[in-house]
Design an enzyme around this catalytic site. Structure first.
Site, PDB file in Angstrom:
ATOM      1  CE1 TYR A  32     -20.017  15.592  15.743  1.00 49.39           C
ATOM      2  CE2 TYR A  32     -20.281  13.771  14.206  1.00 49.39           C
ATOM      3  CZ  TYR A  32     -20.666  14.440  15.367  1.00 49.39           C
ATOM      4  OH  TYR A  32     -21.691  13.937  16.137  1.00 49.39           O
ATOM      5  NE  ARG A  51     -14.948  10.883  19.966  1.00 49.95           N
ATOM      6  CZ  ARG A  51     -15.941  11.375  20.710  1.00 49.95           C
ATOM      7  NH1 ARG A  51     -16.665  10.558  21.471  1.00 49.95           N
ATOM      8  NH2 ARG A  51     -16.209  12.666  20.692  1.00 49.95           N
ATOM      9  NE  ARG A 100     -23.241  11.863  -6.258  1.00 51.61           N
ATOM     10  CZ  ARG A 100     -23.541  10.572  -6.090  1.00 51.61           C
ATOM     11  NH1 ARG A 100     -23.116   9.663  -6.943  1.00 51.61           N
ATOM     12  NH2 ARG A 100     -24.270  10.196  -5.056  1.00 51.61           N
ATOM     13  CE  LYS A 147     -18.158  13.440  17.865  1.00 47.45           C
ATOM     14  NZ  LYS A 147     -19.444  13.020  18.451  1.00 47.45           N
ATOM     15  CD  GLU A 179     -24.373   5.901  20.761  1.00 44.14           C
ATOM     16  OE1 GLU A 179     -23.424   6.277  21.461  1.00 44.14           O
ATOM     17  OE2 GLU A 179     -24.228   5.453  19.604  1.00 44.14           O
TER      18      GLU A 179
END
Length: 283
Positions: A32, A51, A100, A147, A179
């Site tokens: 995301y 990014r 799956r 991310k 962070e």
């Protein structure tokens, strides 16, 4: 009603439907990005899209279109939703898979989903008064430079921080702050502005990168090294950076004041510099 984008179509957000077999839902197999909007324009868009390309490449998801087309979708959502200040959220997953299986079959069509949020950045009370952070053990996986939509550890840390009366969590590993749960961490010492160097241990923050450059252009020293919680408590200032907060002072850590317990001059200056940068470079 807010307008979203899903797999080639603009539609009301409450009509967006994603398969329950989507690998983003079943495996957190996705990436995301969150881009800020000021004055109806995307902020630091090139950095966020670069990014996005790095993160999707790292997990082997092919973008369904060039990033220029993705940016055009973001801009269209801003216009359709009348966003003056706010955020554009983008998520891409590997797609839906009926098997799956941990190993995804070849040829899946990625799911691309975007929506917007209205948010008042300029008049934020947190920007005026500063925020509190609570420190937490860093329980995340080792590829934090990607991310990923797998945010369970960050969610747990945020909830624990809230229960402790704080607005953000600072993750701690081997005695050092890595962070924030959703931000980059900074302190100000006699050395200058101290923040951790980018590596697989942390996410390369787009807003943080811009702030580092703005600081150096303004003659402020930026020192890239890890720092401890004790150093943060002894610092003259602390602050965080993210697309949803920009530059925001941290005035308490684990209930103890930082400096004089008020937003400091360095963070205040950087916030003003960032807003000027945003207005000059927004697209």
């Amino acid at each position: 009603m807010s307008i979203a984008y899903l797999n080639g179509a603009f539609l009301p957000l409450d009509q967006a439907r994603i398969s329950p077999l989507d690998r983003g839902f079943l495996f957190a197999d996705g990436i995301y990005e969150v881009a800020a909007v000021i004055d109806g324009r995307l902020i630091d868009s090139a950095s966020h899209l670069a990014r996005l390309e790095r993160s999707t490449a790292a997990i082997g998801i092919a973008l369904p279109m060039p990033v220029a087309e993705i940016e055009a979708i973001q801009k269209e959502l801003v216009v359709r939703n009348g966003v003056d200040e706010g955020l554009v959220y983008l998520q891409i997953t590997r797609g839906a898979d009926e098997s799956r299986d941990f190993i995804a079959p070849a040829g899946l069509t990625p799911t691309l989903f975007l929506f917007v949020q209205h948010k008042d950045f300029l008049a934020s009370p947190a920007a005026r008064d500063g925020i509190a952070v609570a420190t937490m053990p860093d329980l995340r996986w080792k590829r934090r430079d990607i991310k990923s939509v797998g945010l369970l550890a960050q969610t747990m840390a945020k909830q624990a921080a809230r229960d402790a009366g704080a607005q953000e969590a600072w993750m701690v590993e081997d005695g050092f702050v890595t962070e924030g749960a959703s931000s980059t961490a900074f302190i100000v010492t006699d050395e200058g502005i101290v923040t951790r160097p980018y590596s697989e241990a942390v996410l390369a923050g787009c807003t943080a990168t811009a702030l580092n450059a703005l600081a150096q252009e303004s003659g402020l020293a930026v020192v890239r090294r890890p720092f401890t919680v004790a150093e943060a408590l002894d610092a003259t200032e602390a602050f965080i950076a993210s697309a949803s907060t920009f530059c925001q002072s941290v005035v308490r850590i684990d209930g103890r004041p930082v400096g004089n317990g008020r937003p400091g001059p360095v963070a205040t200056r950087l916030r003003a510099l960032y807003f000027a940068f945003a207005r000059q470079t927004g697209v």
